[in-house]
Design an enzyme around this catalytic site. Structure first.
Site: not given
Length: 267
Positions: A137, A150
Site C-alpha cells: 500500500s 495498517y
C-alpha cells in the site's frame, strides 16, 4: 513481454490468489481464469468466494482458508501442487488508532503480514519458475497519520518483499517477487466514486508492469498521478535525509512547504 511472464501465465498452469472473495482478488481470479490458468481462490468469506468462482470463466477452485494459519496454508500447498503464480492479497482492517485493542493489532498483523509470509513459505518451495506478487500500500511507504496498524503491516510487507526479491535474484532463481501498491481503489461492497480505480484497472496495470518485470508496481488513480506519487515518496524519504520532523508532510510547520515543493495545491 519477458519469457518469465509468458511462462508464468501460460494456459494450464496453476495460480493461487488470497483475499479472492472481493475487490482486487476477485478481479485477478477472473483475469487469470480467462487466460486459461487453474486458479485456487482463497478467502475466509465462503459466500463471496463462491460468487468469485461462479463469475470466473474458467477453472476456479474456491478454498475457504485463513492465511494467518500456517498449517492450513501448507496443507493448501499440498493440495495445489506446483504453481506458477502466487498473489498474497488477503487483508483485514482492524482498528484505527494507537489505542485500538491489542487483539485487533494482533489479528491485523497475523492476516496482513503473517498471511504474506505464510503464503511465500508454503508455495515458494514448490515453484521452479513464476512470479510472486505481494500486495502492499502507499500507506506502507508514505505512512499517513490515522491508520498505524495498517501502515505498519504494509511497511513490513514492502521490506519483506524487497528482501525476498534480492534473495531470489542472488540464488539465480527463476521465480521473481513483486510489490503491488494500489492507489485509491473501490473494493468490497463500497460504492464506486469518481476518482477511484476499479479493481480491474489495478489488475490491468499490474499485468502490464509484470510483463516488464517491474518490481515496484505503484498504481495511480483518478486523483493521484504517477508524478504526484513520486513526489510524495521523495518528500517522505527527505524527512530522513534532510533531518526534518517525522511525517513533515502533515506537520503544521512544514505542510505548506511540502505541498508547494511537491507542486500540489493547498487545501
Amino acid at each position: 513481454m519477458t519469457e518469465r511472464f509468458h511462462r508464468t501465465f501460460e494456459a494450464g498452469q496453476s495460480a493461487v490468489v488470497t483475499g479472492a472473495a472481493l475487490g482486487i482478488g476477485r478481479a485477478l481470479v477472473r483475469d487469470l481464469a480467462a487466460r486459461g490458468m487453474r486458479v485456487f481462490a482463497v478467502d475466509v468469506n465462503e459466500a463471496e468466494l463462491a460468487k468469485t468462482a461462479a463469475e470466473a470463466d474458467g477453472a476456479v477452485t474456491a478454498v475457504v482458508a485463513d492465511v494467518s494459519d500456517d498449517t492450513r496454508m501448507k496443507a493448501l500447498a499440498d493440495q495445489t501442487g506446483p504453481i506458477r503464480f502466487l498473489a498474497n492479497n488477503a487483508v483485514t482492517r482492524m482498528g484505527r488508532g494507537f489505542d485500538a485493542p491489542l487483539d485487533e493489532w494482533r489479528q491485523a498483523v497475523e492476516v496482513n503480514l503473517w498471511g504474506v509470509i505464510h503464503g511465500v513459505r508454503a508455495f515458494l518451495p514448490q515453484m521452479q519458475a513464476g512470479m510472486i506478487v505481494n500486495v502492499g500500500s502507499k500507506q506502507g511507504i508514505t505512512n499517513p497519520p490515522g491508520h498505524p496498524i495498517y501502515n505498519l503491516c504494509k511497511a513490513a510487507i514492502k521490506s519483506y518483499t524487497e528482501g525476498l526479491v534480492h534473495e531470489l535474484r542472488g540464488q539465480g532463481s527463476d521465480v521473481s517477487a513483486h510489490l503491488l501498491v494500489p492507489g485509491w481503489t473501490t473494493t468490497g461492497h463500497a460504492e464506486h466514486k469518481p476518482g477511484a480505480w476499479t479493481p480491474q484497472q489495478v489488475v490491468d496495470h499490474m499485468m502490464a508492469a509484470l510483463a516488464r518485470e517491474d518490481f515496484y508496481i505503484i498504481c495511480p488513480d483518478g486523483e493521484v498521478t504517477e508524478k504526484m506519487d513520486r513526489e510524495r515518496i521523495r518528500w517522505g524519504a527527505g524527512d530522513i535525509t534532510e533531518n526534518r520532523p517525522a511525517l513533515s508532510r502533515w506537520h503544521p510547520d512544514w505542510a505548506e512547504r511540502a505541498k508547494r515543493e511537491m507542486g500540489e495545491q493547498s487545501s
